[in-house]
Design a protein around this motif. Sequence first.
Motif: not given
Length: 181
Positions: A100-122
């Motif tokens: 459920g966490a979006l990460r830079y490669y498998n390391r640094q946290l980019v965004e927590d709680a990414i599941y089950d929601r639409w998010f805008r990614l740039n």
Amino acid sequence: MDARAPSTGDPADGFTAVRLSESNFALQRPFDESSGARYSFDGTVRKLWVLSSDKATTTAPAWQFEAYGYVPSGTTGVCIMQVFGAGEAASTLMLHVYDGALRYYNRQLVEDAIYDRWFRLNVVHDVDASTLTVYIDGEQKLHVQGRGGHSHYFKFGVYGQRQESSRMESRWKDVKILKKD
């Protein structure tokens, strides 16, 4: 490596959308499956999925990637977006989902709680400065150095990584490539 200074304004300000047609979207899939077996597009949302048992696949420079993404609960161990091409490595940037966490490669946290929601990614790739900046819902979340190379392109979908779930899925809509004015 992470400059998480507050951003102001819309990350797409100063960029112009590049006109895309269906021919700009190259679907990659397991070699033993038809394209419809792992992909659907209803005219708005592109839905892509792979299974951990799938056979591997082999796999347009740009300036900014923008899209709305969605990752269903349970998808883990997957890359959902990347800037392909680099000097010593295959990619300059990869965004992975783990538990459920979006990460830079498998390391640094980019965004927590990414599941089950639409998010805008740039994702802004400044090739000359060799930097990449990631925004989620208009907020700067990551700023990193590039990894060299002379040929890059954006990829999105589902690419199994480490400790992958048995089913991995992402959905995408309003995909745009933007160039700096």
